[in-house]
Design an enzyme around this catalytic site. Structure first.
Site, short mmCIF file in Angstrom:
data_model
loop_
_atom_site.label_atom_id
_atom_site.label_comp_id
_atom_site.label_asym_id
_atom_site.label_seq_id
_atom_site.Cartn_x
_atom_site.Cartn_y
_atom_site.Cartn_z
N THR A 11 0.81 -1.21 0.00
CA THR A 11 0.00 0.00 0.00
C THR A 11 0.85 1.26 0.00
O THR A 11 0.50 2.26 -0.64
CB THR A 11 -0.94 0.00 1.22
N THR A 88 1.18 -4.53 4.18
CA THR A 88 0.77 -4.96 5.51
C THR A 88 0.15 -6.36 5.54
O THR A 88 0.14 -7.00 6.59
CB THR A 88 -0.25 -3.97 6.12
N ASP A 89 -0.36 -6.85 4.41
CA ASP A 89 -1.11 -8.11 4.44
C ASP A 89 -0.28 -9.27 4.94
O ASP A 89 -0.76 -10.11 5.71
CB ASP A 89 -1.67 -8.44 3.05
#
Length: 356
Positions: A11, A88-89
């Site tokens: 992101t 972040t996933d």
């Protein structure tokens, strides 16, 4: 202080609608124009390559090998610290994997040395730039980046995650929010990894070269009970084992509570069949915090008889990454089942506090 910086995607570097990571050259160009002038005096990181970048939801174990090689290459040319801009996933899984793979292991898998520089992962819940290349209004990315770069001085060696004002031990973190700035936490508290001598980056690269061809070669599948008839989980396990065949290396059971898997009469035969085919099985929990202790209740006590390994208080991303590393080590070093199981339950990089 020589800080190496890598943009790996996620992101933080995404643009467009829907969001997708921009190419590395574009990110570096916008960084040079908008971020570099804002850095504190004396902070001038040098770039290291991770190309192509990726959406971290698509990250695979082979990408952990790419990350590790990026870190070790930076250390080899004299970096005092490394910052990875990451999605972040799967950041928690990458942090754990990096912890394992920047630890030098003897032939039995016991830790004997560790990379002696800090490695920091950070990212964002909202992109750093807008589509015109300006710092995006309301982004959390700018603060996270500045924190990551400014906290390197005095930071202990090891893998860390810097996010939303917090600094966490990488192998212990868990993503706890999809949208809030405070996206990560350490639900079972920090654990200090054992102090070890400094590992030569070249020795760690040799170890990585050994592991990389096998890393992710066999799948690690997570599955657990839901409020369904007992036959549903049994059928799901049978289907996974049948469909993947020799490509299945491990099953991570996500049990209820302290590690309960109900209906042993229906489920146990499937697990025994999997174990007979050499598939590792570990028991974790669907609960974010707390240790696994499956022998507390009858619904979990039967698992030990089948050879299911408890995960202790590891996060599930840390356990998944450790299963992949275990399988790769077992394949390259021709370990017995007992040797592989001993490695999985042994503390390696601060991922494990309450030992199984």
């Amino acid at each position: 202080m020589r800080i190496a910086l890598a943009y790996t995607g996620g992101t933080i570097g995404s643009v467009g609608q829907p969001l997708d990571p921009m190419p590395a050259a574009q990110f570096r160009d916008w960084w040079a124009r908008k971020i570099a002038p804002e850095l504190p005096e004396g902070v001038a990181p040098f770039w290291i390559d991770f190309d192509p970048p990726l959406d971290s939801s698509q990250a695979e174990p082979t990408d952990w090998a790419r990350l590790t090689r990026t870190v070790l290459s930076a250390a080899k040319v004299g970096a005092d610290a490394v910052v990875l801009l990451h999605g972040t996933d799967t950041m928690a899984a990458s942090a754990a994997a990096l912890g394992y793979m920047t630890t030098l292991l003897d032939t039995s898998g016991a830790p004997i040395a560790r990379l002696d520089i800090p490695v920091v992962l950070t990212g964002a819940q909202r992109p750093l730039f807008d589509d015109a290349g300006n710092i995006r209004e309301g982004t959390d990315a700018f603060t996270n980046v500045m924190d990551a770069l400014s906290r390197m001085r005095g930071m202990e060696p090891g893998v860390h995650l810097v996010f939303a004002g917090g600094t966490y031990p990488g192998p212990r973190v868990l993503k706890v929010s999809t949208l809030e700035d405070h996206a990560f936490d350490c639900p079972n508290g920090p654990v200090r990894a054992a102090t070890l001598p400094a590992a030569d980056p070249s020795a760690l690269i040799d170890q990585l070269d050994e592991l990389a061809p096998e890393l992710g070669h066999r799948a690690v599948i997570a599955v657990g009970p839901t409020p369904n008839p007992p036959s549903a989980l049994a059928a799901g396990l049978a289907g996974v084992v049948s469909a993947l065949g020799e490509r299945l290396g491990a099953i991570l059971l996500l049990g209820y509570g302290t590690g309960n898997i109900p209906a042993p009469r229906q489920v146990a035969p499937q697990l025994r069949a999997a174990r007979a085919r050499g598939i590792m099985i570990a028991i974790g929990t669907q609960v974010p915090a707390g240790a696994v202790a499956p022998d507390i209740y009858g619904a979990g006590s039967w698992l030990g008889e089948i050879g299911v390994l408890p995960t202790g208080d590891m996060t599930m991303p840390a356990a998944q990454a450790k299963l992949h590393v275990t399988l790769a080590l077992a394949a390259t070093r021709h370990w017995s089942d007992a040797e592989a199981e001993a490695f999985f339950t042994r503390p390696i990089a601060g991922e494990l506090g309450a030992r199984p």
